[in-house]
Design an enzyme around this catalytic site. Structure first.
Site, PDB file in Angstrom:
ATOM      1  N   HIS A 140     -12.575  -3.988   3.456  1.00 44.88           N
ATOM      2  CA  HIS A 140     -11.128  -4.158   3.591  1.00 44.88           C
ATOM      3  C   HIS A 140     -10.581  -3.638   4.924  1.00 44.88           C
ATOM      4  O   HIS A 140     -10.049  -4.426   5.713  1.00 44.88           O
ATOM      5  CB  HIS A 140     -10.426  -3.469   2.410  1.00 44.88           C
ATOM      6  CG  HIS A 140      -8.935  -3.572   2.437  1.00 44.88           C
ATOM      7  ND1 HIS A 140      -8.130  -3.299   1.365  1.00 44.88           N
ATOM      8  CD2 HIS A 140      -8.068  -3.895   3.442  1.00 44.88           C
ATOM      9  CE1 HIS A 140      -6.862  -3.473   1.688  1.00 44.88           C
ATOM     10  NE2 HIS A 140      -6.800  -3.830   2.949  1.00 44.88           N
ATOM     11  N   GLU A 169       0.837  -1.213   0.000  1.00 45.22           N
ATOM     12  CA  GLU A 169       0.000   0.000   0.000  1.00 45.22           C
ATOM     13  C   GLU A 169       0.871   1.263   0.000  1.00 45.22           C
ATOM     14  O   GLU A 169       0.421   2.329   0.409  1.00 45.22           O
ATOM     15  CB  GLU A 169      -0.927   0.021   1.231  1.00 45.22           C
ATOM     16  CG  GLU A 169      -1.806  -1.189   1.407  1.00 45.22           C
ATOM     17  CD  GLU A 169      -2.953  -1.292   0.389  1.00 45.22           C
ATOM     18  OE1 GLU A 169      -3.043  -0.437  -0.510  1.00 45.22           O
ATOM     19  OE2 GLU A 169      -3.736  -2.251   0.513  1.00 45.22           O
ATOM     20  N   HIS A 225      -7.115  -3.461   9.981  1.00 47.52           N
ATOM     21  CA  HIS A 225      -8.325  -4.211   9.622  1.00 47.52           C
ATOM     22  C   HIS A 225      -9.249  -4.351  10.834  1.00 47.52           C
ATOM     23  O   HIS A 225      -9.442  -5.464  11.338  1.00 47.52           O
ATOM     24  CB  HIS A 225      -7.938  -5.600   9.087  1.00 47.52           C
ATOM     25  CG  HIS A 225      -7.129  -5.584   7.819  1.00 47.52           C
ATOM     26  ND1 HIS A 225      -6.489  -6.691   7.312  1.00 47.52           N
ATOM     27  CD2 HIS A 225      -6.872  -4.576   6.945  1.00 47.52           C
ATOM     28  CE1 HIS A 225      -5.867  -6.374   6.182  1.00 47.52           C
ATOM     29  NE2 HIS A 225      -6.074  -5.086   5.946  1.00 47.52           N
ATOM     30  N   HIS A 251      -2.895   2.033   8.487  1.00 46.70           N
ATOM     31  CA  HIS A 251      -3.966   1.229   7.881  1.00 46.70           C
ATOM     32  C   HIS A 251      -4.070  -0.061   8.680  1.00 46.70           C
ATOM     33  O   HIS A 251      -3.064  -0.720   8.950  1.00 46.70           O
ATOM     34  CB  HIS A 251      -3.641   0.925   6.412  1.00 46.70           C
ATOM     35  CG  HIS A 251      -4.419  -0.231   5.869  1.00 46.70           C
ATOM     36  ND1 HIS A 251      -5.798  -0.258   5.855  1.00 46.70           N
ATOM     37  CD2 HIS A 251      -4.017  -1.432   5.359  1.00 46.70           C
ATOM     38  CE1 HIS A 251      -6.208  -1.409   5.343  1.00 46.70           C
ATOM     39  NE2 HIS A 251      -5.143  -2.141   5.044  1.00 46.70           N
TER      40      HIS A 251
END
Ligand code: 13P
Ligand code: ZN
Length: 264
Positions: A212, A118, A143, A141
């Protein structure tokens, strides 16, 4: 291969990253290689000359404005939970070149470590933060399961979910004044995902990548973690109500108005 010496400030940055990784693992946000994070540490290394001549350049088209940056970033396929005990297992430092067409790994590039898949999102957000001069230098980032679960809902009233999350408890509204934005699905690692994420973070505190994960940016990684943590708390309360057969009332319009006055 290490081309730089880690100074005290970078060591402190790594400590915060380790701390945040420990929290995320406890919360179940970073299964296997899930999640990635980065810190723009260009300003922390200005006194050290980087000798690019002796470094391998990994060719890739960098986002506009991402030239001459130094970024501490987690590795592709690495387990973020390992950051908590041993950052060298999961993070490296890259320096982007001045032509904007590649980068070199200047710390911990051994054993084939490569930056996260990413990377485009991370670099575009760092460039945007620099343009905004908003003091944010980290990107996270992860989850978080509650936000991901909610992002699977696409009924006619799906656009009401961000408002509903604000209404789950006052702190969600207070801590996330720009709110949470659910972005339509894009392929992980794609430049489309990077573009829409960097743009959205101008208008929200937490961007949710549909089906996501979530992304936030903060002045340090703990602040970025807190933003996602508060958003996830709202999502967990909402889902707990639904699971218990409770249709959550949420703060009323009058209560929200009153809260606005309190915040102002
Ligand atoms: P990386 O291991 O490449 O960072 O990928 C993890 C992830 O969460 C992709 O979105
Ligand atoms: Zn992910």
């Amino acid at each position: 291969m290490n081309s730089i010496k880690l100074n005290k400030q970078i060591a402190e940055e790594l400590e915060k990253i380790s701390e945040a990784a420990g929290y995320m693992w406890q919360k179940g946000w970073i299964e296997s290689n899930g999640g990635n994070l980065s810190a723009d540490i260009t300003h922390l290394l200005q006194e050290q000359e980087i000798d690019f001549k002796n470094l391998e350049i990994i060719k890739t088209q960098l986002p506009a404005g991402a030239e001459n940056l130094i970024v501490l970033v987690t590795g592709k396929g690495c387990r973020l939970r390992e950051l908590a005990k041993n950052p060298e297992k999961a993070a490296c430092i890259i320096a982007t070149n001045s032509n904007g067409d590649g980068y070199s790994i200047i710390w911990n590039g051994r054993n084939g470590m490569k930056p996260t898949s990413e990377l485009a999102s991370h670099l575009k957000i760092h460039v945007s933060n620099r343009q905004q001069k908003n003091g944010k230098s980290t990107v996270l980032h992860a989850h978080p399961p509650g936000l991901i679960a909610l992002s699977h809902y696409s009924g006619a009233d799906a656009d009401k979910i961000p408002q509903m999350l604000w209404r789950m408890m006052p702190e969600v509204r207070i801590y996330l004044p720009k709110g949470i934005l659910f972005l339509s699905y894009r392929t992980p690692g794609s430049s489309e995902l990077a573009d829409i994420t960097a743009e959205s973070l101008l208008n929200c505190d937490v961007a949710v990548w549909k089906k996501h994960g979530a992304v936030a940016s903060g002045k340090d990684i703990i602040e970025a973690f807190d933003l996602i943590d508060v958003a996830e708390k709202g999502a967990q309360i909402y889902l707990s109500c639904l699971k218990s057969g409770i249709e959550p009332e949420g703060l009323s319009d009058a209560e929200m108005k009153d809260l606005e006055k309190f915040i102002a």
